[in-house]
Structure formats: structure tokens, C-alpha cells
Design a protein around this motif. Structure first.
Motif, PDB file in Angstrom:
ATOM      1  N   ALA A  89       0.822  -1.205   0.000  1.00 60.68           N
ATOM      2  CA  ALA A  89       0.000   0.000   0.000  1.00 60.68           C
ATOM      3  C   ALA A  89       0.858   1.257   0.000  1.00 60.68           C
ATOM      4  CB  ALA A  89      -0.916  -0.007   1.216  1.00 60.68           C
ATOM      5  N   GLU A  90       2.098   1.144   0.467  1.00 66.20           N
ATOM      6  CA  GLU A  90       2.977   2.320   0.540  1.00 66.20           C
ATOM      7  C   GLU A  90       3.862   2.459  -0.690  1.00 66.20           C
ATOM      8  OE1 GLU A  90       5.228   2.255   4.134  1.00 66.20           O
ATOM      9  OE2 GLU A  90       3.449   2.324   5.423  1.00 66.20           O
ATOM     10  N   THR A  91       4.442   1.379  -1.128  1.00 65.27           N
ATOM     11  CA  THR A  91       5.428   1.446  -2.222  1.00 65.27           C
ATOM     12  C   THR A  91       4.874   0.987  -3.554  1.00 65.27           C
ATOM     13  OG1 THR A  91       6.262  -0.779  -1.788  1.00 65.27           O
ATOM     14  CG2 THR A  91       7.286   1.040  -0.558  1.00 65.27           C
ATOM     15  N   LEU A  92       3.707   0.383  -3.530  1.00 62.83           N
ATOM     16  CA  LEU A  92       3.066  -0.199  -4.716  1.00 62.83           C
ATOM     17  C   LEU A  92       3.929  -1.278  -5.355  1.00 62.83           C
ATOM     18  CD1 LEU A  92       1.602   3.004  -6.412  1.00 62.83           C
ATOM     19  CD2 LEU A  92       0.511   1.443  -4.788  1.00 62.83           C
ATOM     20  N   VAL A  93       4.846  -1.823  -4.570  1.00 68.18           N
ATOM     21  CA  VAL A  93       5.683  -2.924  -5.035  1.00 68.18           C
ATOM     22  C   VAL A  93       5.026  -4.225  -4.610  1.00 68.18           C
ATOM     23  CG1 VAL A  93       7.945  -4.042  -4.844  1.00 68.18           C
ATOM     24  CG2 VAL A  93       7.764  -1.520  -4.908  1.00 68.18           C
ATOM     25  N   SER A  94       4.988  -5.191  -5.521  1.00 67.60           N
ATOM     26  CA  SER A  94       4.367  -6.491  -5.195  1.00 67.60           C
ATOM     27  C   SER A  94       5.328  -7.361  -4.382  1.00 67.60           C
ATOM     28  CB  SER A  94       3.954  -7.207  -6.473  1.00 67.60           C
ATOM     29  OG  SER A  94       5.084  -7.502  -7.266  1.00 67.60           O
ATOM     30  N   PHE A  95       4.740  -8.207  -3.561  1.00 68.59           N
ATOM     31  CA  PHE A  95       5.536  -9.145  -2.762  1.00 68.59           C
ATOM     32  C   PHE A  95       4.692 -10.400  -2.500  1.00 68.59           C
ATOM     33  CE2 PHE A  95       3.191  -6.556   0.209  1.00 68.59           C
ATOM     34  CZ  PHE A  95       2.789  -7.428   1.219  1.00 68.59           C
ATOM     35  N   ASP A  96       5.359 -11.502  -2.159  1.00 70.83           N
ATOM     36  CA  ASP A  96       4.676 -12.791  -1.946  1.00 70.83           C
ATOM     37  C   ASP A  96       4.617 -13.138  -0.460  1.00 70.83           C
ATOM     38  OD1 ASP A  96       4.446 -13.175  -4.700  1.00 70.83           O
ATOM     39  OD2 ASP A  96       6.416 -14.163  -4.815  1.00 70.83           O
ATOM     40  N   VAL A  97       3.566 -13.886  -0.115  1.00 71.89           N
ATOM     41  CA  VAL A  97       3.502 -14.530   1.209  1.00 71.89           C
ATOM     42  C   VAL A  97       3.663 -16.024   0.972  1.00 71.89           C
ATOM     43  CG1 VAL A  97       2.135 -12.751   2.366  1.00 71.89           C
ATOM     44  CG2 VAL A  97       0.973 -14.571   1.130  1.00 71.89           C
ATOM     45  N   LYS A  98       4.489 -16.681   1.826  1.00 70.75           N
ATOM     46  CA  LYS A  98       4.838 -18.082   1.598  1.00 70.75           C
ATOM     47  C   LYS A  98       4.495 -18.949   2.816  1.00 70.75           C
ATOM     48  CE  LYS A  98       8.673 -16.654  -1.365  1.00 70.75           C
ATOM     49  NZ  LYS A  98      10.138 -16.720  -1.619  1.00 70.75           N
ATOM     50  N   ALA A  99       4.406 -20.244   2.556  1.00 72.88           N
ATOM     51  CA  ALA A  99       4.098 -21.208   3.627  1.00 72.88           C
ATOM     52  C   ALA A  99       5.319 -21.363   4.525  1.00 72.88           C
ATOM     53  CB  ALA A  99       3.714 -22.553   3.040  1.00 72.88           C
ATOM     54  N   PRO A 100       5.161 -21.179   5.834  1.00 71.74           N
ATOM     55  CA  PRO A 100       6.310 -21.304   6.738  1.00 71.74           C
ATOM     56  C   PRO A 100       6.642 -22.751   7.099  1.00 71.74           C
ATOM     57  CG  PRO A 100       4.380 -20.611   7.948  1.00 71.74           C
ATOM     58  CD  PRO A 100       3.971 -20.688   6.511  1.00 71.74           C
ATOM     59  N   ILE A 101       5.689 -23.663   6.887  1.00 70.84           N
ATOM     60  CA  ILE A 101       5.899 -25.073   7.214  1.00 70.84           C
ATOM     61  C   ILE A 101       5.210 -25.940   6.175  1.00 70.84           C
ATOM     62  CG2 ILE A 101       6.064 -24.689   9.729  1.00 70.84           C
ATOM     63  CD1 ILE A 101       3.142 -25.737   9.920  1.00 70.84           C
ATOM     64  N   ASP A 102       5.574 -27.236   6.170  1.00 67.71           N
ATOM     65  CA  ASP A 102       4.805 -28.201   5.377  1.00 67.71           C
ATOM     66  C   ASP A 102       3.473 -28.447   6.082  1.00 67.71           C
ATOM     67  OD1 ASP A 102       7.039 -28.388   3.818  1.00 67.71           O
ATOM     68  OD2 ASP A 102       7.626 -30.387   4.522  1.00 67.71           O
ATOM     69  N   GLY A 103       2.406 -28.567   5.300  1.00 63.90           N
ATOM     70  CA  GLY A 103       1.124 -28.852   5.933  1.00 63.90           C
ATOM     71  C   GLY A 103      -0.035 -28.672   4.980  1.00 63.90           C
ATOM     72  N   MET A 104      -1.185 -28.451   5.546  1.00 54.61           N
ATOM     73  CA  MET A 104      -2.422 -28.285   4.780  1.00 54.61           C
ATOM     74  C   MET A 104      -3.033 -26.923   5.091  1.00 54.61           C
ATOM     75  SD  MET A 104      -5.922 -30.563   5.013  1.00 54.61           S
ATOM     76  CE  MET A 104      -5.203 -32.005   4.250  1.00 54.61           C
ATOM     77  N   ILE A 105      -3.609 -26.311   4.054  1.00 50.76           N
ATOM     78  CA  ILE A 105      -4.341 -25.068   4.264  1.00 50.76           C
ATOM     79  C   ILE A 105      -5.655 -25.425   4.960  1.00 50.76           C
ATOM     80  CG2 ILE A 105      -5.411 -23.060   3.204  1.00 50.76           C
ATOM     81  CD1 ILE A 105      -2.403 -23.122   2.885  1.00 50.76           C
ATOM     82  N   VAL A 106      -5.777 -25.050   6.205  1.00 56.74           N
ATOM     83  CA  VAL A 106      -6.981 -25.417   6.970  1.00 56.74           C
ATOM     84  C   VAL A 106      -7.905 -24.212   7.164  1.00 56.74           C
ATOM     85  CG1 VAL A 106      -5.880 -27.348   8.147  1.00 56.74           C
ATOM     86  CG2 VAL A 106      -5.765 -25.069   9.174  1.00 56.74           C
ATOM     87  N   GLU A 107      -7.411 -23.029   6.845  1.00 53.05           N
ATOM     88  CA  GLU A 107      -8.275 -21.852   6.985  1.00 53.05           C
ATOM     89  C   GLU A 107      -7.707 -20.690   6.167  1.00 53.05           C
ATOM     90  OE1 GLU A 107     -10.262 -19.024  10.483  1.00 53.05           O
ATOM     91  OE2 GLU A 107      -8.915 -20.688  11.006  1.00 53.05           O
ATOM     92  N   TYR A 108      -8.593 -20.008   5.458  1.00 55.56           N
ATOM     93  CA  TYR A 108      -8.226 -18.724   4.857  1.00 55.56           C
ATOM     94  C   TYR A 108      -9.504 -17.985   4.513  1.00 55.56           C
ATOM     95  CZ  TYR A 108      -9.248 -19.580  -0.136  1.00 55.56           C
ATOM     96  OH  TYR A 108      -9.860 -19.780  -1.342  1.00 55.56           O
ATOM     97  N   ASP A 109      -9.400 -16.636   4.504  1.00 53.36           N
ATOM     98  CA  ASP A 109     -10.580 -15.817   4.233  1.00 53.36           C
ATOM     99  C   ASP A 109     -10.116 -14.532   3.544  1.00 53.36           C
ATOM    100  OD1 ASP A 109     -13.066 -14.702   4.154  1.00 53.36           O
ATOM    101  OD2 ASP A 109     -13.096 -14.099   6.275  1.00 53.36           O
TER     102      ASP A 109
ATOM    103  N   PRO B  20      -3.691 -12.428   9.925  1.00 57.17           N
ATOM    104  CA  PRO B  20      -3.579 -13.796   9.385  1.00 57.17           C
ATOM    105  C   PRO B  20      -4.368 -13.945   8.083  1.00 57.17           C
ATOM    106  CG  PRO B  20      -4.064 -13.859  11.727  1.00 57.17           C
ATOM    107  CD  PRO B  20      -4.243 -12.425  11.297  1.00 57.17           C
ATOM    108  N   LEU B  21      -3.662 -14.401   7.037  1.00 55.68           N
ATOM    109  CA  LEU B  21      -4.312 -14.652   5.758  1.00 55.68           C
ATOM    110  C   LEU B  21      -4.605 -16.146   5.559  1.00 55.68           C
ATOM    111  CD1 LEU B  21      -2.183 -12.336   3.436  1.00 55.68           C
ATOM    112  CD2 LEU B  21      -4.254 -11.789   4.752  1.00 55.68           C
ATOM    113  N   PHE B  22      -3.701 -16.983   6.040  1.00 56.64           N
ATOM    114  CA  PHE B  22      -3.849 -18.447   5.920  1.00 56.64           C
ATOM    115  C   PHE B  22      -3.464 -19.102   7.255  1.00 56.64           C
ATOM    116  CE2 PHE B  22      -2.641 -16.848   1.742  1.00 56.64           C
ATOM    117  CZ  PHE B  22      -3.553 -17.461   0.896  1.00 56.64           C
TER     118      PHE B  22
END
Length: 369
Positions: free
Chosen positions: A173-193, A205-207
Motif C-alpha cells: 500500500a505504501e510502495t506499490l511494489v508487489s511481494f509474496d507470502v509463503k508457507a512457513p511449514i509443510d502442511g495443509m491449508i486449513v483456513e483462509y478468508d 492472518p491470511l492463511f
């Protein structure tokens, strides 16, 4: 009145008295009872005789009743010989009722299995309610480092992910530069909204990524059991998985009591490689809290209920005997035997019901194999 004293008058007086007395004995009504005693006495004696006879008959009848009662008690036969014969018949009948002889082939066909009665161990259990939850040591919440707008989403709910895998791309929102969010551990996506174009703040929290290879079974410990439940005790976690239960041990015991439920917490780490245990499901935990050594123990499958009470079938030289036993303590698998059985005796531990059925056939005129 002047009494005559002349000898002649004295003689007349005596004769007169004699005649009067003789007449009075025959005719005077004032002596009728004494005079008629010869006629009344037979009636009186007859009555007494009748009563005596009646009494005697009553005593005889009472004695007969007693005899009938005795005969009834001993089988209804008057002579010792008949009683003996009847007793012999009853003895034979009892043998017929309590002994079953089966050939080895029939035993195998019925699936009858034998084992020796011996000393053993009873296990005391308590069963507690619980719930499956995520393993708190293997769960991660994925949050963005900067506030921004969601540009794209790479995964969906229940997807398996690897550590370092890109989950979504955002624009700062400040720099308008894109960036990624990554999985910190092996596992299953059990929640996201989240949805593309949505603006999110940093640290939100996104995931939620969870490693479900293990889960926690959190059991609620009632206060009356707090003194018995200890870390390391064996536990069987029971769910609704068609008999698929997990055997483990208490890994953690909370040092406090929940202020709302007034229960303690006992935790079991449950292996979940097959994915059958799901967080949120209700379970039961069967905890073994004690082992009790007993002198004589038999499997529950060996004990049957019959007319004479609880019995086990004991193998003898002539067949299988239905033996009444006195039961003591028990657990889910075994009974303690207090009386009626000796250590080392061979008993039926599987399919004893087949012998009970064969015994029933014998009691209705059937034959034993």
C-alpha cells in the motif's frame, strides 16, 4: 320323734331301712343319675372312645401327612428302595444335565477353544470425554509483512503445501511494489478468508497451515479423577471410525483446573498419518489407571449365565462340566474367580455358548455327540 329301742323294733328298723334302700336304688328319682349310670356310662365312654378314636385318627392322619411330606421331599416314594432308585434316577438326570461330551471333530466345528485358569491382572479404567484439536506445535498463521492489496491467490482450502511455497501475491500500500507470502511449514491449508482486490493490514492472518500428521486429543478430567490421572498412563482414544482407535499415553497434564468447566486437561498426541482424526470431532479417552493382581482369572467369554447362576465349562475325562463359579472383580476383558474353580483346570474360553446349546438339547431328550 321318739326312737324305738326294743330289740324287735330294732330288727324291724333294720329291715325297713334295707327295703327302703333297695327300693330307692331302683325307683327314687333323686338318685336317677347314679342309678342310671349303668346306662349313661356307655354313652359317656362311647363319646370318650369316639374322641379317642378321632384323636388317634387325627394323629395318624397327621403322621400320614408328615409321611407324604417326607415322601414329597424325597421324591414321593414310601420305601427306601424306591427312594434309592429315585435318587439314582435323579443323579443320572443331573449328570445328563451338567456334562456334555463332544468329539474333537465337533469341537473344532464349533470353534471351541480351551485354556487353563490361572492368576492374572485386572486393569482398572476410567473413560473421559474429549475433543480432537490441532497439534499446537505444528500449526502456523501466515501474515503479510506489509499492508497491501491482494493481487492473486495460489492455493485453496485443504490444499497440501510445502515450506516456502507461494500462497498469495500482494501489492504494498505504501510502495506499490508487489511481494509474496509463503508457507512457513509443510502442511495443509486449513483456513483462509481473502479474495483478490481485498486490502489487508500487516500482521493480519491470511492463511492457517497445519501439519495434520499428528493431532491432540484433549481429554476433560473430572475432579474426582484428578488424583488418579498421571502423565505416562496408557490411553485408548476412541472415535467414530469403525473401530479404528488409537493407543498412546498421556503426554501432558495441565497443572490447573478450567474455571468454567471445573475439569482438568489430559492431552494425548495422536498419530494421524492416515488422516482419519479431524480437529473438532468429539472423542472418548479410556485411561488405564491401575493394575490389580488376582489369584484366578478367566476371560469374560468363558462365563455364561444359566439356571444355576454364573458358570464356566470345565473339561474333564468324560466331557465338559457346567461348573457354577463365584465372580469377583472384573475389567473389560476378564473376571476374577473367587470360588468354584481351581488354577490349572482347563476351561472353554471361546464359543462356550455351543456347549450350553448342546446341554439344552440333552435336557429335552436329545443326545450328546
Amino acid at each position: 320323734m321318739k326312737i324305738l329301742t326294743h330289740p324287735l323294733f330294732s330288727l324291724l328298723n333294720r329291715r325297713l331301712q334295707t327295703l327302703l334302700l333297695a327300693g330307692l336304688l331302683v325307683a327314687s328319682p333323686s338318685f336317677g343319675h347314679e342309678g342310671g349310670h349303668d346306662h349313661a356310662e356307655p354313652e359317656h365312654h362311647k363319646s370318650e372312645a369316639g374322641e379317642s378314636q378321632h384323636h388317634a385318627e387325627g394323629e395318624e392322619a397327621e403322621h400320614d401327612d408328615h409321611g407324604d411330606h417326607s415322601d414329597h421331599e424325597h421324591g414321593g416314594h414310601g420305601t427306601g428302595e424306591n427312594k434309592e432308585e429315585h435318587a439314582h434316577g435323579e443323579e443320572g438326570h443331573d449328570d445328563h444335565e451338567e456334562m456334555v461330551s463332544l468329539s474333537p471333530e465337533v469341537q473344532e466345528e464349533f470353534g471351541i477353544r480351551l485354556a487353563e485358569a490361572s492368576k492374572g491382572v485386572l486393569h482398572r479404567y476410567i473413560t473421559l470425554p474429549g475433543e480432537i484439536g490441532f497439534n499446537g506445535e505444528k500449526i502456523a498463521y501466515v501474515t503479510p509483512q506489509y499492508a497491501g492489496t491482494i493481487l492473486s491467490i495460489s492455493v485453496r482450502l485443504a490444499d497440501e503445501v510445502k515450506k516456502g511455497q507461494v500462497l498469495a501475491r500482494l501489492e504494498s500500500a505504501e510502495t506499490l511494489v508487489s511481494f509474496d507470502v509463503k508457507a512457513p511449514i509443510d502442511g495443509m491449508i486449513v483456513e483462509y478468508d481473502l479474495t483478490p482486490g481485498q486490502t489487508v493490514g500487516s500482521g493480519v492472518p491470511l492463511f492457517t497451515v497445519a501439519d495434520l500428521s499428528t493431532v491432540w486429543a484433549d481429554l476433560r478430567v473430572y475432579q474426582r479423577y484428578l488424583g488418579e490421572v498421571r502423565k505416562g498412563l496408557p490411553v485408548e482414544v476412541q472415535g467414530n471410525h469403525n473401530g479404528t482407535n488409537f493407543r498412546g499415553e498421556i503426554a501432558y497434564l495441565a497443572p490447573t483446573v478450567d474455571e468454567h468447566t471445573r475439569t482438568g486437561l489430559a492431552r494425548v498426541v495422536v498419530d494421524n498419518e492416515e488422516g482419519v482424526w479431524r480437529p473438532g470431532e468429539f472423542v472418548k479417552g479410556r485411561i488405564e489407571v491401575a493394575e490389580i493382581q488376582v489369584d484366578l482369572i478367566v476371560p469374560r467369554s468363558a462365563v455364561l449365565t444359566m439356571e444355576e447362576g454364573n458358570v464356566v465349562f470345565v473339561q474333564g475325562e468324560e466331557g465338559f462340566e457346567s461348573r457354577p463359579v463365584q465372580l469377583g472383580r472384573s475389567d473389560a476383558d476378564s473376571w476374577e474367580i473367587l470360588a468354584g474353580l481351581q488354577a490349572g483346570e482347563s476351561i472353554v474360553v471361546d464359543n462356550a455358548i455351543s456347549l450350553k446349546a448342546e446341554m439344552g438339547k440333552g435336557s429335552f431328550g436329545g443326545h450328546h455327540h
